[in-house]
Design a protein around this motif. Structure first.
Motif, PDB file in Angstrom:
ATOM      1  N   ASP A 178      -5.982  -5.269  34.334  1.00 30.18           N
ATOM      2  CA  ASP A 178      -5.703  -6.423  33.203  1.00 30.18           C
ATOM      3  C   ASP A 178      -4.684  -7.342  33.847  1.00 30.18           C
ATOM      4  OD1 ASP A 178      -7.586  -5.609  31.061  1.00 30.18           O
ATOM      5  OD2 ASP A 178      -6.293  -4.508  30.678  1.00 30.18           O
ATOM      6  N   LYS A 179      -3.217  -6.649  34.694  1.00 30.05           N
ATOM      7  CA  LYS A 179      -2.205  -6.925  35.469  1.00 30.05           C
ATOM      8  C   LYS A 179      -2.907  -8.172  36.381  1.00 30.05           C
ATOM      9  CE  LYS A 179       2.873  -7.142  36.396  1.00 30.05           C
ATOM     10  NZ  LYS A 179       3.495  -5.978  36.723  1.00 30.05           N
ATOM     11  N   ASN A 180      -3.736  -7.711  37.071  1.00 35.45           N
ATOM     12  CA  ASN A 180      -4.407  -8.358  38.394  1.00 35.45           C
ATOM     13  C   ASN A 180      -4.805  -9.675  38.070  1.00 35.45           C
ATOM     14  OD1 ASN A 180      -2.768  -7.119  39.870  1.00 35.45           O
ATOM     15  ND2 ASN A 180      -4.481  -5.335  40.319  1.00 35.45           N
ATOM     16  N   LYS A 181      -6.162  -9.267  36.926  1.00 36.53           N
ATOM     17  CA  LYS A 181      -6.791 -10.117  35.921  1.00 36.53           C
ATOM     18  C   LYS A 181      -6.151 -11.440  35.510  1.00 36.53           C
ATOM     19  CE  LYS A 181     -10.738  -8.594  34.464  1.00 36.53           C
ATOM     20  NZ  LYS A 181     -11.321  -9.006  34.582  1.00 36.53           N
ATOM     21  N   ALA A 182      -4.900 -11.092  35.033  1.00 41.07           N
ATOM     22  CA  ALA A 182      -4.238 -12.070  34.397  1.00 41.07           C
ATOM     23  C   ALA A 182      -3.544 -12.973  35.524  1.00 41.07           C
ATOM     24  CB  ALA A 182      -2.863 -11.817  33.039  1.00 41.07           C
ATOM     25  N   ARG A 183      -3.630 -12.621  36.811  1.00 40.27           N
ATOM     26  CA  ARG A 183      -2.828 -13.032  37.508  1.00 40.27           C
ATOM     27  C   ARG A 183      -3.748 -14.339  38.786  1.00 40.27           C
ATOM     28  NH1 ARG A 183       0.849  -8.682  40.691  1.00 40.27           N
ATOM     29  NH2 ARG A 183       2.464  -8.794  38.854  1.00 40.27           N
ATOM     30  N   ILE A 184      -5.024 -13.264  38.250  1.00 40.71           N
ATOM     31  CA  ILE A 184      -6.511 -14.515  38.850  1.00 40.71           C
ATOM     32  C   ILE A 184      -7.116 -15.286  38.248  1.00 40.71           C
ATOM     33  CG2 ILE A 184      -8.625 -13.792  39.799  1.00 40.71           C
ATOM     34  CD1 ILE A 184      -7.869 -11.690  40.233  1.00 40.71           C
ATOM     35  N   ALA A 185      -5.916 -14.838  37.252  1.00 40.70           N
ATOM     36  CA  ALA A 185      -7.235 -16.478  36.146  1.00 40.70           C
ATOM     37  C   ALA A 185      -6.004 -17.426  35.605  1.00 40.70           C
ATOM     38  CB  ALA A 185      -6.618 -15.480  34.498  1.00 40.70           C
ATOM     39  N   CYS A 186      -4.802 -16.954  36.163  1.00 38.54           N
ATOM     40  CA  CYS A 186      -3.023 -17.966  35.789  1.00 38.54           C
ATOM     41  C   CYS A 186      -3.579 -18.293  37.587  1.00 38.54           C
ATOM     42  CB  CYS A 186      -2.256 -17.560  36.307  1.00 38.54           C
ATOM     43  SG  CYS A 186      -0.882 -18.492  36.327  1.00 38.54           S
ATOM     44  N   PHE A 187      -3.761 -18.034  38.485  1.00 35.51           N
ATOM     45  CA  PHE A 187      -4.116 -19.006  40.354  1.00 35.51           C
ATOM     46  C   PHE A 187      -5.622 -19.732  40.210  1.00 35.51           C
ATOM     47  CE2 PHE A 187      -6.455 -19.454  44.528  1.00 35.51           C
ATOM     48  CZ  PHE A 187      -4.525 -19.901  44.775  1.00 35.51           C
ATOM     49  N   ALA A 188      -5.994 -19.426  39.024  1.00 38.51           N
ATOM     50  CA  ALA A 188      -7.722 -20.681  39.018  1.00 38.51           C
ATOM     51  C   ALA A 188      -7.156 -21.735  37.512  1.00 38.51           C
ATOM     52  CB  ALA A 188      -8.790 -19.272  37.823  1.00 38.51           C
ATOM     53  N   GLY A 189      -6.445 -21.267  37.073  1.00 35.92           N
ATOM     54  CA  GLY A 189      -6.414 -21.466  35.960  1.00 35.92           C
ATOM     55  C   GLY A 189      -5.363 -23.588  36.963  1.00 35.92           C
ATOM     56  N   VAL A 190      -4.296 -22.837  37.333  1.00 34.66           N
ATOM     57  CA  VAL A 190      -3.673 -24.218  38.562  1.00 34.66           C
ATOM     58  C   VAL A 190      -4.488 -24.519  39.492  1.00 34.66           C
ATOM     59  CG1 VAL A 190      -1.569 -23.787  40.215  1.00 34.66           C
ATOM     60  CG2 VAL A 190      -1.158 -22.472  38.719  1.00 34.66           C
ATOM     61  N   ASP A 191      -5.546 -23.986  40.374  1.00 32.01           N
ATOM     62  CA  ASP A 191      -6.652 -24.970  41.041  1.00 32.01           C
ATOM     63  C   ASP A 191      -6.939 -25.793  40.291  1.00 32.01           C
ATOM     64  OD1 ASP A 191      -5.697 -23.319  43.016  1.00 32.01           O
ATOM     65  OD2 ASP A 191      -7.491 -22.217  43.024  1.00 32.01           O
ATOM     66  N   PHE A 192      -7.276 -25.861  38.826  1.00 32.92           N
ATOM     67  CA  PHE A 192      -8.081 -26.685  37.870  1.00 32.92           C
ATOM     68  C   PHE A 192      -7.474 -27.598  37.749  1.00 32.92           C
ATOM     69  CE2 PHE A 192     -11.905 -23.206  36.788  1.00 32.92           C
ATOM     70  CZ  PHE A 192     -12.969 -23.802  37.428  1.00 32.92           C
ATOM     71  N   ILE A 193      -6.662 -27.213  37.343  1.00 33.74           N
ATOM     72  CA  ILE A 193      -5.669 -28.533  37.445  1.00 33.74           C
ATOM     73  C   ILE A 193      -5.593 -29.739  39.055  1.00 33.74           C
ATOM     74  CG2 ILE A 193      -2.982 -28.765  36.600  1.00 33.74           C
ATOM     75  CD1 ILE A 193      -2.384 -26.735  35.046  1.00 33.74           C
TER      76      ILE A 193
END
Length: 241
Positions: free
Chosen positions: A110-125
């Protein structure tokens, strides 16, 4: 609102914005010739990032591709680069978001998935910011020429592609922001749960340090000291001697 629902909503918003941004890159009408002051319009001039075209009253269009990339105006080259960067960032952000979302079974812990999702959010921005900058730069050039009284060449108006690009940029920025906030909430909850488990384990180890059946009670009092009473009794016996 659960974090999984927030992630799903953010992904839908951001992916929809990326689709709009990608369609903007190939849309024809970035700028359209102005009809201001004309009584009868026999042809319409329009252009995008790749070509200049003219459409007559019968609906036939004649287009001319830009001859050389090095001979283009600087603002068109900048808009091309920003739009291509936006499409690439949105593509990789969509893949990372699918890996990092809680509803998928890939991505590790879950911790790795949260980091990947946060990176995806920054890319979308970043995708939304690139597209927004490109459309705004192109629109600024059109409006500055339109309101310039010294500009004697053909004047253009804002095309439909610019409004589609602005809408997609807002959706990407909004979806990426919601995705980052949902991940931050999950990080906060996991940190608080870890602290609670650590404190509970420390208290349990402190209590279990005593042998079983002989645990030390909090309200247990020490046995009374009878040394003073024995001294007093001994003294009373020797008084009558």
């Amino acid at each position: 609102m659960s974090s999984m629902f927030q992630e799903t909503l953010a992904f839908v918003l951001a992916a929809s914005g990326w689709v709009l941004v990608s369609s903007t890159l190939a849309t024809d009408y970035w700028q359209v010739s102005s009809n201001d002051g004309s009584v009868i319009t026999t042809s319409t001039f329009w252009s995008n990032l790749w070509k200049d075209c003219v459409t007559d009253s019968t609906g036939l269009s004649n287009c001319r591709d830009f001859p050389s990339m090095l001979a283009l105006n600087g603002y068109i080259q900048a808009c091309r680069g920003l739009m291509i960067a936006a499409v690439c960032l949105g593509f990789f952000a969509s893949i990372f978001a699918l890996i990092g979302m809680k509803c998928t079974k890939i991505g590790g812990t879950d911790k790795n998935k949260a980091r990947i999702a946060c990176f995806a959010g920054v890319d979308f921005i970043l995708c939304g910011l690139c597209s927004l900058s490109s459309c705004s730069l192109y629109a600024h050039r059109i409006t500055s020429e339109f309101f310039d009284p010294m500009f004697m060449d053909m004047k253009y108006e804002l095309g439909a592609a610019l409004f589609i690009g602005w809408a997609g940029s807002i959706l990407c920025i909004l979806g990426g922001s919601v995705l980052c906030f949902s991940i931050s909430d999950s990080f906060t909850k996991s940190h608080s749960q870890a602290n609670y488990i650590y404190k509970g384990a420390a208290r349990h180890s402190h209590i279990s340090s005593h042998p079983r059946g002989q645990a030390k009670s909090v309200n247990q009092r020490p046995p009374p000291d009878n040394s003073n009473s024995s001294r007093v009794q001994h003294f009373d016996k020797n008084v009558y001697v």
